[in-house]
Design a protein around this motif. Structure first.
Motif, PDB file in Angstrom:
ATOM      1  N   ARG A 106       0.811  -1.213   0.016  1.00 16.80           N
ATOM      2  CA  ARG A 106       0.105  -0.172   0.013  1.00 16.80           C
ATOM      3  C   ARG A 106       0.757   1.000  -0.338  1.00 16.80           C
ATOM      4  O   ARG A 106       0.554   2.707  -0.061  1.00 16.80           O
ATOM      5  N   ASN A 107       2.190   1.249  -0.547  1.00 22.56           N
ATOM      6  CA  ASN A 107       3.073   2.233  -0.231  1.00 22.56           C
ATOM      7  C   ASN A 107       3.976   2.862   0.492  1.00 22.56           C
ATOM      8  O   ASN A 107       3.378   4.148   0.714  1.00 22.56           O
ATOM      9  N   ASP A 108       2.882   2.348   2.438  1.00 20.42           N
ATOM     10  CA  ASP A 108       4.061   2.560   3.524  1.00 20.42           C
ATOM     11  C   ASP A 108       6.002   2.890   2.692  1.00 20.42           C
ATOM     12  O   ASP A 108       6.177   1.574   3.083  1.00 20.42           O
ATOM     13  N   PRO A 109       6.702   3.891   2.808  1.00 19.68           N
ATOM     14  CA  PRO A 109       7.800   3.613   3.425  1.00 19.68           C
ATOM     15  C   PRO A 109       8.036   3.130   4.170  1.00 19.68           C
ATOM     16  O   PRO A 109       9.446   2.682   4.040  1.00 19.68           O
ATOM     17  N   VAL A 110       7.687   3.012   5.382  1.00 20.07           N
ATOM     18  CA  VAL A 110       9.096   2.738   6.391  1.00 20.07           C
ATOM     19  C   VAL A 110       8.197   1.103   6.286  1.00 20.07           C
ATOM     20  O   VAL A 110       9.733   0.470   6.681  1.00 20.07           O
ATOM     21  N   ALA A 111       7.229   1.144   6.223  1.00 19.37           N
ATOM     22  CA  ALA A 111       7.472  -0.613   5.511  1.00 19.37           C
ATOM     23  C   ALA A 111       7.945  -0.847   4.738  1.00 19.37           C
ATOM     24  O   ALA A 111       8.165  -2.522   5.148  1.00 19.37           O
ATOM     25  N   GLN A 112       7.961  -0.765   4.058  1.00 20.23           N
ATOM     26  CA  GLN A 112       8.628  -1.111   2.672  1.00 20.23           C
ATOM     27  C   GLN A 112      10.312  -0.934   2.827  1.00 20.23           C
ATOM     28  O   GLN A 112      10.781  -2.561   3.112  1.00 20.23           O
ATOM     29  N   ARG A 113      10.836  -0.537   3.511  1.00 23.05           N
ATOM     30  CA  ARG A 113      12.124   0.182   4.442  1.00 23.05           C
ATOM     31  C   ARG A 113      11.893  -1.526   4.959  1.00 23.05           C
ATOM     32  O   ARG A 113      13.520  -2.066   4.623  1.00 23.05           O
ATOM     33  N   CYS A 114      11.383  -2.254   6.100  1.00 23.13           N
ATOM     34  CA  CYS A 114      10.979  -2.878   7.490  1.00 23.13           C
ATOM     35  C   CYS A 114      11.230  -4.352   6.374  1.00 23.13           C
ATOM     36  O   CYS A 114      11.872  -5.259   6.988  1.00 23.13           O
ATOM     37  N   LEU A 115      10.731  -4.168   5.128  1.00 22.21           N
ATOM     38  CA  LEU A 115      10.571  -5.528   5.072  1.00 22.21           C
ATOM     39  C   LEU A 115      12.264  -5.831   4.039  1.00 22.21           C
ATOM     40  O   LEU A 115      12.477  -6.773   4.032  1.00 22.21           O
ATOM     41  N   GLY A 116      12.364  -4.180   3.358  1.00 23.72           N
ATOM     42  CA  GLY A 116      13.331  -5.024   2.792  1.00 23.72           C
ATOM     43  C   GLY A 116      15.140  -5.427   3.642  1.00 23.72           C
ATOM     44  O   GLY A 116      15.244  -6.068   3.421  1.00 23.72           O
ATOM     45  N   VAL A 117      14.935  -5.067   5.378  1.00 21.13           N
ATOM     46  CA  VAL A 117      15.696  -4.891   5.839  1.00 21.13           C
ATOM     47  C   VAL A 117      15.527  -6.437   6.214  1.00 21.13           C
ATOM     48  O   VAL A 117      16.579  -7.417   6.344  1.00 21.13           O
ATOM     49  N   LEU A 118      14.249  -7.697   6.575  1.00 19.08           N
ATOM     50  CA  LEU A 118      14.347  -8.521   6.513  1.00 19.08           C
ATOM     51  C   LEU A 118      14.522  -9.423   5.432  1.00 19.08           C
ATOM     52  O   LEU A 118      15.094 -10.593   5.805  1.00 19.08           O
ATOM     53  N   TYR A 119      14.147  -8.835   4.175  1.00 16.00           N
ATOM     54  CA  TYR A 119      14.933  -9.825   3.105  1.00 16.00           C
ATOM     55  C   TYR A 119      16.581 -10.034   2.961  1.00 16.00           C
ATOM     56  O   TYR A 119      17.401 -10.579   3.128  1.00 16.00           O
ATOM     57  N   GLU A 120      17.475  -7.913   3.270  1.00 14.33           N
ATOM     58  CA  GLU A 120      18.350  -8.790   3.224  1.00 14.33           C
ATOM     59  C   GLU A 120      18.677 -10.084   4.050  1.00 14.33           C
ATOM     60  O   GLU A 120      19.488  -9.673   4.042  1.00 14.33           O
ATOM     61  N   HIS A 121      18.263  -9.741   5.541  1.00 12.91           N
ATOM     62  CA  HIS A 121      19.543 -10.374   6.769  1.00 12.91           C
ATOM     63  C   HIS A 121      18.573 -11.943   6.953  1.00 12.91           C
ATOM     64  O   HIS A 121      19.378 -13.450   7.562  1.00 12.91           O
ATOM     65  N   GLY A 122      17.195 -12.069   5.772  1.00 13.39           N
ATOM     66  CA  GLY A 122      16.627 -13.777   5.858  1.00 13.39           C
ATOM     67  C   GLY A 122      16.427 -13.783   7.197  1.00 13.39           C
ATOM     68  O   GLY A 122      16.085 -14.967   7.901  1.00 13.39           O
ATOM     69  N   TYR A 123      15.479 -12.493   7.728  1.00 12.23           N
ATOM     70  CA  TYR A 123      14.603 -12.898   9.622  1.00 12.23           C
ATOM     71  C   TYR A 123      13.342 -13.227   8.558  1.00 12.23           C
ATOM     72  O   TYR A 123      12.617 -12.116   7.923  1.00 12.23           O
ATOM     73  N   GLY A 124      12.670 -14.400   8.690  1.00 13.09           N
ATOM     74  CA  GLY A 124      11.455 -14.505   8.464  1.00 13.09           C
ATOM     75  C   GLY A 124      11.485 -14.677   7.355  1.00 13.09           C
ATOM     76  O   GLY A 124      10.054 -15.299   6.435  1.00 13.09           O
ATOM     77  N   LEU A 125      12.236 -14.754   5.620  1.00 13.25           N
ATOM     78  CA  LEU A 125      12.444 -14.902   4.588  1.00 13.25           C
ATOM     79  C   LEU A 125      13.002 -15.058   4.321  1.00 13.25           C
ATOM     80  O   LEU A 125      13.713 -14.611   4.504  1.00 13.25           O
TER      81      LEU A 125
END
Length: 321
Positions: A106-125
């Motif tokens: 839904r284009n929330d910028p902070v959520a986009q950043r937080c999702l990116g961090v989870l992808y970068e570190h492999g947490y939950g994804l």
């Protein structure tokens, strides 16, 4: 909690993320019957912060979930936050990723950043720097300074994108213009070494100073090093000492070693092997190899410490291990 670039906590405190700390005059029972997601979200915030009500993460999570289920992007982000840190719910990176994704889409910028961090570190994804960079970019384009810095770091290191100092400099610059202290320091490093920008000690010093004035301990050391060498600034051992000390007292082992060197060599201060040994010890105990090596020699020679072959061997062994 995850860290990024080793110096900055990547999640903004929730008090700075949520849209308001305003009081909302809704008893929990009444608001649970409401069909207004904004009102539900605001009431959830009051329980999260304990503003005018007894603080309760559990009640906050219950209300955030209700608004989130109604498609409220900020509440969806909030649910991600609650799951990531286990506030009022059982901690779960998988659930955090699920809710961050809903808000991110839904284009929330902070959520986009937080999702990116989870992808970068492999947490939950499943770890994916490519997907991390994708979400950082979507957030960075919206002006989020932390995402701009994270995307710059991806370009600088070539993680998930084609390595490019020039693009790293672009994103560090955008972030630093918004006052991000880490971005200011990182951009300073690019200027100091001429990576992606025209080399300039003067620009490096200016950027380090901006960051150092906000107590960034690494920028304090970087600026101190310029003063010690006279690069881009008027050479001054005294100023270098002040900056090294400010950084060292925050626990930076590189600065602790540099401060030890200044005392060992008598630069900008009266020479003192004893004080040098104290600062080398602080850095050595954090695993800084140069300080371990120096302590090995100081114990071998009895410089500032009682001569001890046993201590000398111990520090040389740590240095070599």
């Amino acid at each position: 909690m995850l860290n990024h670039n080793s110096i900055n906590i990547w999640v903004i405190p929730i008090s700075q993320i949520f849209i308001s700390d305003n009081m909302v005059d809704h008893p929990t029972g009444d608001i649970m019957n409401s069909e207004d997601p904004d009102s539900i979200h605001l009431t959830a915030e009051t329980y999260y912060h304990g503003n005018g009500v007894e603080q309760s993460y559990a009640k906050a999570a219950e209300l955030f979930r209700k608004a989130a289920d109604m498609g409220h992007a900020r509440s969806q982000f909030s649910m991600g936050h609650m799951y990531e840190f286990g506030y009022g719910v059982e901690q779960s990176y998988v659930q955090a990723a699920k809710w961050y994704r809903k808000a991110a889409e839904r284009n929330d910028p902070v959520a986009q950043r937080c999702l990116g961090v989870l992808y970068e570190h492999g947490y939950g994804l499943k770890m994916s720097c490519v997907r991390a960079a994708k979400w950082y970019r979507r957030s960075a384009i919206q002006g989020d300074p932390i995402s701009q810095r994270y995307l710059a770091d991806m370009y600088e290191c070539g993680k998930g994108v084609t390595q490019s100092y020039k693009r790293a400099a672009k994103w560090y610059s955008l972030s630093s213009e918004q006052g991000d202290t880490t971005a200011q320091r990182c951009l300073g490093v690019l200027y100091e070494y001429g990576n992606g920008v025209e080399q300039s000690y003067e620009m490096a010093a200016e950027l380090y100073r901006l960051s150092a004035e906000q107590e960034d301990m690494y920028a304090q050391w970087n600026l101190g090093d310029l003063y010690e060498c006279g690069n881009g600034v008027e050479q001054s051992y005294v100023t270098a000492m002040e900056l090294y000390r400010a950084s060292a007292e925050q626990g930076n082992p590189v600065a602790q070693h540099s401060l030890g060197d200044m005392y060992y060599e008598g630069k900008g201060v009266e020479r003192s092997f004893e004080t040098a040994a104290e600062w080398y010890l602080k850095a050595a105990e954090q695993g800084f190899l140069d300080s371990q090596y120096r302590l090995g020699h100081m114990y071998q020679r009895g410089e500032g410490v009682e001569r001890s072959e046993e201590e000398s061997r111990r520090w040389f062994d740590m240095w070599q291990s």
